[in-house]
Design an enzyme around this catalytic site. Sequence first.
Site, PDB file in Angstrom:
ATOM      1  N   GLY A 197       0.799  -1.215   0.000  1.00 10.38           N
ATOM      2  CA  GLY A 197       0.000   0.000   0.000  1.00 10.38           C
ATOM      3  C   GLY A 197       0.837   1.273   0.000  1.00 10.38           C
ATOM      4  CG  HIS A 198      -1.292   4.995   0.359  1.00  7.32           C
ATOM      5  ND1 HIS A 198      -2.382   4.162   0.464  1.00  7.32           N
ATOM      6  CD2 HIS A 198      -1.456   5.937   1.302  1.00  7.32           C
ATOM      7  CE1 HIS A 198      -3.167   4.600   1.418  1.00  7.32           C
ATOM      8  NE2 HIS A 198      -2.621   5.677   1.955  1.00  7.32           N
ATOM      9  CG  ASN A 199       1.746   7.238   2.454  1.00  9.46           C
ATOM     10  OD1 ASN A 199       2.185   7.811   1.466  1.00  9.46           O
ATOM     11  ND2 ASN A 199       0.597   7.564   2.998  1.00  9.46           N
TER      12      ASN A 199
END
Length: 190
Positions: free
Chosen positions: A98-100
């Site tokens: 996922g993002h980050n």
Amino acid sequence: VVETRAQLGDDSVLRSNVVLGHDCVIGKRCLIHGGTVIGADGFGFYDRPGERHKVPHIGNVVISDDVEIGASCTVDRATIESTTIGVFTKFDDQVHVGHNCTVGRFCYIVGNSAIGGSVTLGDGAMISGMVIVKDHLNIAPGSIVMGMTAVAQDTEPKQAYFGVPARPAREMHKINAAAAKLPELLVRVK
């Protein structure tokens, strides 16, 4: 597909149907297998009465040297900064990051695993097949997450985890052994 301002390091290979999103960076000697998408938007929305709005993801993905990512994986771009993958990390097929996220060095992530947004995976962490890691967690360096486990809290360094929800593997094996005796115990108690 290599989008605008994307960078591909020396001796790196993109196999068939790979997408390298805009502004994303792949280091040297990396191998990205077919159907993988690097730099898709992260999953971010906010609602108002009768409306749904997408949160812009203007960050990127930065993959270090000597990384191999299997077929049909996704690594989402960060909301603002970078989703990062450390050197010598290896993904099996059908892994989602996922993002980050920050994935450390020398990590293994095995097939059909999903890492939620904003997770930090410490150096040398091993994620077995069909593992789910909840968002905003810290998987400590050297942690081992055994197959078909759902991680819902931070882990301790060099500890093995198993189960739903994840618990230290030794504790979970004792719980499973005790659970096998429950039908007999219920008959005795009745």
